[in-house]
Design a protein around this motif. Structure first.
Motif, PDB file in Angstrom:
ATOM      1  N   HIS A   2       5.427   5.040  -2.016  1.00 60.30           N
ATOM      2  CA  HIS A   2       6.056   5.522  -0.791  1.00 60.30           C
ATOM      3  C   HIS A   2       6.538   4.336   0.038  1.00 60.30           C
ATOM      4  CE1 HIS A   2       3.473   9.480  -0.922  1.00 60.30           C
ATOM      5  NE2 HIS A   2       4.254   9.312  -1.986  1.00 60.30           N
ATOM      6  N   LEU A   3       7.779   4.420   0.500  1.00 59.51           N
ATOM      7  CA  LEU A   3       8.382   3.385   1.336  1.00 59.51           C
ATOM      8  C   LEU A   3       8.481   3.901   2.765  1.00 59.51           C
ATOM      9  CD1 LEU A   3      11.423   2.423  -0.951  1.00 59.51           C
ATOM     10  CD2 LEU A   3       9.053   1.605  -1.115  1.00 59.51           C
ATOM     11  N   PHE A   4       7.935   3.148   3.725  1.00 57.71           N
ATOM     12  CA  PHE A   4       7.942   3.556   5.126  1.00 57.71           C
ATOM     13  C   PHE A   4       8.949   2.703   5.888  1.00 57.71           C
ATOM     14  CE2 PHE A   4       3.928   5.003   3.487  1.00 57.71           C
ATOM     15  CZ  PHE A   4       3.744   6.243   4.104  1.00 57.71           C
ATOM     16  N   PRO A   5      10.036   3.329   6.380  1.00 54.19           N
ATOM     17  CA  PRO A   5      11.108   2.564   7.012  1.00 54.19           C
ATOM     18  C   PRO A   5      10.814   2.204   8.459  1.00 54.19           C
ATOM     19  CG  PRO A   5      11.648   4.891   7.054  1.00 54.19           C
ATOM     20  CD  PRO A   5      10.345   4.764   6.300  1.00 54.19           C
ATOM     21  N   GLY A   6      11.664   1.319   8.994  1.00 51.25           N
ATOM     22  CA  GLY A   6      11.608   0.972  10.404  1.00 51.25           C
ATOM     23  C   GLY A   6      12.344   1.987  11.255  1.00 51.25           C
ATOM     24  N   GLN A   7      12.729   1.555  12.457  1.00 48.57           N
ATOM     25  CA  GLN A   7      13.244   2.486  13.454  1.00 48.57           C
ATOM     26  C   GLN A   7      14.753   2.713  13.392  1.00 48.57           C
ATOM     27  OE1 GLN A   7      11.367   2.168  17.474  1.00 48.57           O
ATOM     28  NE2 GLN A   7      10.442   0.316  16.647  1.00 48.57           N
ATOM     29  N   ALA A  85       3.114  15.560   2.701  1.00 48.01           N
ATOM     30  CA  ALA A  85       3.727  16.570   1.841  1.00 48.01           C
ATOM     31  C   ALA A  85       3.903  16.043   0.418  1.00 48.01           C
ATOM     32  CB  ALA A  85       5.077  17.007   2.422  1.00 48.01           C
ATOM     33  N   LEU A  86       4.296  14.791   0.286  1.00 49.60           N
ATOM     34  CA  LEU A  86       4.442  14.191  -1.043  1.00 49.60           C
ATOM     35  C   LEU A  86       3.097  14.090  -1.754  1.00 49.60           C
ATOM     36  CD1 LEU A  86       6.961  11.313  -0.229  1.00 49.60           C
ATOM     37  CD2 LEU A  86       7.430  13.331  -1.631  1.00 49.60           C
ATOM     38  N   CYS A  87       2.054  13.747  -1.015  1.00 53.39           N
ATOM     39  CA  CYS A  87       0.723  13.651  -1.628  1.00 53.39           C
ATOM     40  C   CYS A  87       0.268  15.010  -2.149  1.00 53.39           C
ATOM     41  CB  CYS A  87      -0.283  13.097  -0.627  1.00 53.39           C
ATOM     42  SG  CYS A  87      -0.116  11.329  -0.293  1.00 53.39           S
ATOM     43  N   ARG A  88       0.576  16.075  -1.423  1.00 53.24           N
ATOM     44  CA  ARG A  88       0.209  17.410  -1.893  1.00 53.24           C
ATOM     45  C   ARG A  88       0.939  17.763  -3.184  1.00 53.24           C
ATOM     46  NH1 ARG A  88       0.517  18.865   3.856  1.00 53.24           N
ATOM     47  NH2 ARG A  88      -1.592  19.221   4.624  1.00 53.24           N
ATOM     48  N   SER A  89       2.172  17.306  -3.313  1.00 50.65           N
ATOM     49  CA  SER A  89       2.982  17.654  -4.480  1.00 50.65           C
ATOM     50  C   SER A  89       2.753  16.731  -5.663  1.00 50.65           C
ATOM     51  CB  SER A  89       4.475  17.615  -4.109  1.00 50.65           C
ATOM     52  OG  SER A  89       4.774  18.549  -3.087  1.00 50.65           O
ATOM     53  N   HIS A  90       2.508  15.451  -5.398  1.00 50.61           N
ATOM     54  CA  HIS A  90       2.479  14.451  -6.470  1.00 50.61           C
ATOM     55  C   HIS A  90       1.179  13.667  -6.553  1.00 50.61           C
ATOM     56  CE1 HIS A  90       6.828  14.957  -7.086  1.00 50.61           C
ATOM     57  NE2 HIS A  90       6.925  14.980  -5.777  1.00 50.61           N
ATOM     58  N   GLY A  91       0.268  13.879  -5.622  1.00 47.40           N
ATOM     59  CA  GLY A  91      -0.929  13.056  -5.568  1.00 47.40           C
ATOM     60  C   GLY A  91      -0.690  11.790  -4.769  1.00 47.40           C
ATOM     61  N   ALA A  92      -1.748  11.020  -4.580  1.00 48.07           N
ATOM     62  CA  ALA A  92      -1.637   9.790  -3.805  1.00 48.07           C
ATOM     63  C   ALA A  92      -0.751   8.777  -4.516  1.00 48.07           C
ATOM     64  CB  ALA A  92      -3.031   9.198  -3.574  1.00 48.07           C
ATOM     65  N   PRO A  93      -0.024   7.960  -3.766  1.00 45.50           N
ATOM     66  CA  PRO A  93       0.835   6.951  -4.404  1.00 45.50           C
ATOM     67  C   PRO A  93       0.028   5.806  -4.996  1.00 45.50           C
ATOM     68  CG  PRO A  93       0.841   6.670  -2.029  1.00 45.50           C
ATOM     69  CD  PRO A  93       0.062   7.929  -2.295  1.00 45.50           C
ATOM     70  N   LEU A  94       0.650   5.066  -5.912  1.00 42.74           N
ATOM     71  CA  LEU A  94       0.037   3.857  -6.447  1.00 42.74           C
ATOM     72  C   LEU A  94      -0.119   2.797  -5.361  1.00 42.74           C
ATOM     73  CD1 LEU A  94       2.096   3.395  -9.748  1.00 42.74           C
ATOM     74  CD2 LEU A  94      -0.312   4.043  -9.595  1.00 42.74           C
ATOM     75  N   ALA A  95       0.875   2.749  -4.475  1.00 43.19           N
ATOM     76  CA  ALA A  95       0.904   1.766  -3.403  1.00 43.19           C
ATOM     77  C   ALA A  95       1.922   2.229  -2.369  1.00 43.19           C
ATOM     78  CB  ALA A  95       1.283   0.383  -3.939  1.00 43.19           C
ATOM     79  N   VAL A  96       1.933   1.562  -1.224  1.00 39.41           N
ATOM     80  CA  VAL A  96       2.922   1.862  -0.196  1.00 39.41           C
ATOM     81  C   VAL A  96       3.557   0.563   0.272  1.00 39.41           C
ATOM     82  CG1 VAL A  96       1.841   4.002   0.603  1.00 39.41           C
ATOM     83  CG2 VAL A  96       1.154   1.818   1.620  1.00 39.41           C
TER      84      VAL A  96
END
Length: 309
Positions: A2-7, A85-96
């Motif tokens: 999962h990639l978390f963007p800036g503003q 929502a992604l975790c519910r569908s795909h499980g926890a990510p390998l990394a963020v």
């Protein structure tokens, strides 16, 4: 991953459309904003959940014009909603991966900060940024060309703030000197776009503000990360030895280099990379950087045909 963007790439409309179209997304949003609204009440802000998820959500202009921190809490909540929502569908990510402001959500997703404390940190950063006059401009060119524009414009305080990929760079500085860089860009047919953010960031002149933010974050308990958290500012994954309040505060004074950290996480060989936000700019950079890797890149809220499930 999962990639978390800036503003710089936040859309209220994309969040509203997603929660109205997807029951899983709405459930996640309701749970996330219930926690965030507890923090909003502590900080004297209006509850965001009923406003964003109700029948008449705010426009981007209305949200930006609300109390200091409302927009940042909304973005933090949107990122955490997509992540859950992604975790519910795909499980926890390998990394963020966290980019700038997105590092707060990335650390929260990994369990380093609780959801409540992640929201508090997001609001703390918003208050600090409100005292950082200046702006940010997106230049559609490589970093070397951006530096040539800065030098050619004769500016004193404009710096490269974020390297998105080999086609896109964000520069930071005073409004007057950014205007000079934008004029120089126009003369060389480089597209320049002033971001709709009323502050500067990733600038070495913000050392005092950086220290103030680090002090605020030190008040919150921190747990061991459940999976690796990669920082586009640190250029690596955080370790147990890192002073995380200080590392988070580095986002105010040091540049973020997205390609470097994406090349590192590509070594984990993820099957799919999701942008955990409302836009697609970070996903676009990931596609450019990871073009030689057999990795799917998705922006669930921004791209038709790119579902979160």
């Amino acid at each position: 991953m999962h990639l978390f963007p800036g503003q710089g790439d936040f859309s209220v409309g994309a969040l509203v459309r997603a929660v109205r179209a997807d029951a899983s997304m709405r459930t996640a949003a309701e749970q996330v904003f219930e926690a965030i609204d507890g923090v909003a009440g502590e900080r004297g802000l209006r509850p965001l959940g009923p406003w964003l998820l109700g029948p008449t959500p705010p426009t981007a202009r209305e949200l930006a014009g609300d109390a200091v921190g409302a927009a940042q809490l909304a973005l933090f909540g949107a990122s955490m909603t997509v992540h859950q929502a992604l975790c519910r569908s795909h499980g926890a990510p390998l990394a963020v991966v966290g980019v700038s402001f997105g590092e707060i959500a990335a650390l929260t997703a990994a369990g380093v900060l609780t959801l409540d404390d992640g929201a508090r940190a997001a609001h703390d950063l918003a208050r600090v940024l409100s005292a950082c006059p200046g702006g940010l401009t997106l230049l559609a060119c490589p970093e070397r060309a951006a530096r040539d524009l800065i030098d050619g414009a004769g500016t004193r305080d404009v710096v490269v703030a974020v390297v998105n990929d080999d086609r896109s760079v964000v520069v930071a500085g005073s409004v007057a000197e950014l205007a000079r860089v934008e004029k120089a860009a126009a003369l060389t047919e480089v597209t320049a776009l002033r971001l709709r953010l009323p502050f500067t960031s990733h600038h070495p002149a913000l050392q005092a503000e950086s220290e103030a933010f680090a002090r605020a974050v030190r008040a919150y308990d921190r747990a061991e990360a459940r999976f690796p958290v990669h920082s586009a500012v640190a250029g690596r994954a955080y370790t147990a030895a890192d002073d995380l309040p200080r590392r988070l505060a580095d986002c105010l004074v040091r540049p973020a280099r997205v390609p470097d950290v994406l090349r590192q996480v590509a070594l984990c060989e993820p099957d799919v990379v999701f942008e955990a936000g409302t836009g697609s700019a970070l996903a676009s950079s990931a596609r450019a950087v990871l073009s030689r890797h057999p990795t799917l890149v998705r922006a669930p809220l921004a791209e038709p045909g790119s579902p979160s499930r």
